[in-house]
Design a protein around this motif. Structure first.
Motif, short mmCIF file in Angstrom:
data_model
loop_
_atom_site.label_atom_id
_atom_site.label_comp_id
_atom_site.label_asym_id
_atom_site.label_seq_id
_atom_site.Cartn_x
_atom_site.Cartn_y
_atom_site.Cartn_z
N LEU A 41 0.82 -1.21 0.00
CA LEU A 41 0.00 0.00 0.00
C LEU A 41 0.85 1.26 0.00
CD1 LEU A 41 -2.81 -1.04 2.51
CD2 LEU A 41 -2.97 -0.86 0.03
N THR A 42 2.03 1.20 0.56
CA THR A 42 2.84 2.42 0.68
C THR A 42 4.12 2.36 -0.15
OG1 THR A 42 3.92 1.51 2.65
CG2 THR A 42 1.99 2.90 2.99
N GLN A 43 4.35 1.28 -0.86
CA GLN A 43 5.56 1.19 -1.66
C GLN A 43 5.31 0.31 -2.88
OE1 GLN A 43 8.48 -0.44 1.00
NE2 GLN A 43 7.68 -2.50 0.93
N ASP A 44 5.99 0.63 -3.98
CA ASP A 44 5.83 -0.11 -5.22
C ASP A 44 6.93 -1.15 -5.43
OD1 ASP A 44 3.46 1.08 -6.04
OD2 ASP A 44 4.51 2.76 -6.96
N GLU A 45 7.81 -1.31 -4.48
CA GLU A 45 8.88 -2.28 -4.57
C GLU A 45 8.82 -3.21 -3.35
OE1 GLU A 45 10.92 -2.74 -7.05
OE2 GLU A 45 10.17 -1.03 -8.19
N PRO A 46 9.16 -4.49 -3.53
CA PRO A 46 9.16 -5.41 -2.39
C PRO A 46 10.27 -5.07 -1.42
CG PRO A 46 10.13 -6.45 -4.30
CD PRO A 46 9.57 -5.15 -4.78
N ARG A 47 10.08 -5.42 -0.18
CA ARG A 47 11.12 -5.20 0.81
C ARG A 47 12.16 -6.31 0.73
NH1 ARG A 47 8.53 -7.80 6.30
NH2 ARG A 47 10.18 -6.62 7.34
N ASP A 48 13.32 -6.07 1.29
CA ASP A 48 14.35 -7.10 1.38
C ASP A 48 14.04 -8.02 2.55
OD1 ASP A 48 15.78 -6.21 -0.84
OD2 ASP A 48 16.96 -4.79 0.37
N PHE A 49 14.70 -9.16 2.58
CA PHE A 49 14.49 -10.10 3.66
C PHE A 49 14.83 -9.45 5.00
CE2 PHE A 49 16.12 -13.55 6.45
CZ PHE A 49 14.96 -14.28 6.57
N PRO A 50 13.89 -9.47 5.95
CA PRO A 50 14.13 -8.81 7.24
C PRO A 50 15.14 -9.59 8.09
CG PRO A 50 12.04 -9.98 7.27
CD PRO A 50 12.55 -10.07 5.86
N ARG A 51 16.14 -8.87 8.60
CA ARG A 51 17.18 -9.51 9.39
C ARG A 51 17.29 -8.83 10.76
NH1 ARG A 51 20.43 -12.66 6.11
NH2 ARG A 51 20.20 -12.32 3.85
N GLY A 52 17.79 -9.59 11.71
CA GLY A 52 18.08 -9.04 13.03
C GLY A 52 16.87 -8.39 13.68
N GLU A 53 17.05 -7.17 14.16
CA GLU A 53 15.98 -6.47 14.85
C GLU A 53 14.85 -6.06 13.92
OE1 GLU A 53 17.68 -3.19 16.90
OE2 GLU A 53 18.82 -4.44 18.32
N GLU A 54 15.14 -6.02 12.63
CA GLU A 54 14.10 -5.66 11.66
C GLU A 54 13.02 -6.73 11.57
OE1 GLU A 54 13.58 -4.75 6.86
OE2 GLU A 54 15.57 -5.11 7.72
N ALA A 55 13.39 -7.98 11.86
CA ALA A 55 12.45 -9.10 11.74
C ALA A 55 11.50 -9.14 12.92
CB ALA A 55 13.22 -10.41 11.63
N SER A 56 10.22 -9.08 12.62
CA SER A 56 9.19 -9.16 13.66
C SER A 56 8.85 -10.62 13.93
CB SER A 56 7.94 -8.41 13.21
OG SER A 56 7.33 -9.08 12.11
N ALA A 57 8.00 -10.84 14.92
CA ALA A 57 7.55 -12.20 15.20
C ALA A 57 6.79 -12.78 14.01
CB ALA A 57 6.66 -12.20 16.45
N VAL A 58 6.02 -11.93 13.32
CA VAL A 58 5.30 -12.37 12.12
C VAL A 58 6.28 -12.75 11.03
CG1 VAL A 58 3.72 -11.64 10.29
CG2 VAL A 58 3.25 -11.00 12.66
N ASP A 59 7.34 -11.96 10.84
CA ASP A 59 8.36 -12.28 9.84
C ASP A 59 8.99 -13.64 10.13
OD1 ASP A 59 8.11 -9.92 8.34
OD2 ASP A 59 9.47 -8.84 9.69
N ARG A 60 9.32 -13.89 11.36
CA ARG A 60 9.96 -15.16 11.72
C ARG A 60 8.99 -16.33 11.52
NH1 ARG A 60 12.26 -11.65 15.62
NH2 ARG A 60 10.61 -12.12 17.14
N ALA A 61 7.73 -16.11 11.81
CA ALA A 61 6.73 -17.17 11.64
C ALA A 61 6.52 -17.50 10.16
CB ALA A 61 5.41 -16.75 12.28
N ILE A 62 6.48 -16.48 9.31
CA ILE A 62 6.29 -16.70 7.88
C ILE A 62 7.48 -17.44 7.30
CG2 ILE A 62 6.22 -15.50 5.64
CD1 ILE A 62 4.41 -13.43 7.04
N ASP A 63 8.68 -17.07 7.70
CA ASP A 63 9.88 -17.76 7.22
C ASP A 63 9.86 -19.22 7.64
OD1 ASP A 63 12.40 -17.96 5.95
OD2 ASP A 63 13.42 -17.67 7.86
N ALA A 64 9.47 -19.49 8.87
CA ALA A 64 9.42 -20.87 9.36
C ALA A 64 8.36 -21.68 8.63
CB ALA A 64 9.13 -20.87 10.87
N LEU A 65 7.19 -21.08 8.40
CA LEU A 65 6.13 -21.78 7.68
C LEU A 65 6.52 -22.05 6.23
CD1 LEU A 65 2.97 -19.90 9.02
CD2 LEU A 65 3.56 -22.30 9.42
#
Length: 239
Positions: free
Chosen positions: A174-198
């Motif tokens: 909704l706020t950007q026309d480009e995909p984000r990079d893979f979230p690392r370290g503190e940037e990764a939220s609990a949702v990010d970690r769950a999606i990667d695991a799934l």
């Protein structure tokens, strides 16, 4: 008198109908003959022209003429330099034909575009944007791509590539026309970690092997198959 007049009108109408049908038939035969007489480079150029068509999404079906050209290239089976060379096709590849998306997404009201693969020195990243009844956003994955063993596809043995995704993530669109990079370290939220695991848990070997049906290195055109859905996917190298 009225009956005779009506019969003459019916005869004229039937003659016009037969003439129109005959014209259509010979036009179709002429088109088929012209297409079959074209050299392969002309067929590739037509498909590439179609690939550059603006305002298309992966939900749009391929027209019959372009599909015939794609089928002809698949029958050719040319893979320039062999599969080891093809998997080193570094660059950004944009998918312009993915029949399984058209079959599955349209009934659900989901629209996908763009879908791209970025290949660099054996590393691959995939990004696809989704819109429609689901929130606007991106699905992304990254991993490696290597040459694989031959696989049976479209009636004969084909070279294949093996893609092993080991990172999975999403991004809001909704706020950007480009995909984000893979979230690392503190940037990764609990949702990010769950999606990667799934994503890692759900990624099966059956989804990793892709027969390569055609590859034109110079023009930057590749056709490969997603075997679980027997979907022949076409992509072009972005300039």
């Amino acid at each position: 008198m009225r009956l005779a007049t009506a019969n003459r009108i019916d005869c004229r109408a039937s003659s016009r109908t037969r003439a129109r049908d005959t014209h259509r038939h010979f036009r179709a035969v002429a088109h088929a003959s012209a297409s079959s007489g074209d050299d392969e480079s002309a067929v590739v150029r037509r498909v590439m022209d179609f690939a550059r068509t603006d305002a298309r999404t992966l939900n749009d079906a391929v027209d019959a003429s372009t599909q015939a050209d794609i089928d002809r290239l698949i029958a050719s089976g040319r893979v320039d330099g062999g599969i080891s060379n093809a998997v080193r096709g570094d660059g950004r590849w944009e998918v312009f034909c993915a029949p399984h998306i058209q079959r599955l997404a349209v009934p659900l009201g989901v629209r996908f575009a763009p879908l791209s693969y970025d290949i660099r020195e054996g590393k691959i990243r995939s990004d696809v944007r989704h819109r429609g009844i689901v929130p606007d956003g991106w699905l992304s994955a990254s991993g490696t791509v290597i040459a694989g063993r031959e696989m049976e596809a479209e009636g004969k043995a084909r070279p294949s590539c093996v893609i092993q995704f080991d990172k999975f993530w999403i991004g809001a669109g909704l706020t950007q026309d480009e995909p984000r990079d893979f979230p690392r370290g503190e940037e990764a939220s609990a949702v990010d970690r769950a999606i990667d695991a799934l994503g890692n848990a759900g990624f099966l070997d059956a989804f990793a092997k892709f027969p390569v049906l055609f590859y034109d290195e110079k023009e930057g055109l590749v056709i490969f198959q997603f075997p679980p859905l027997a979907s022949n996917i076409c992509a072009r190298r972005a300039k």
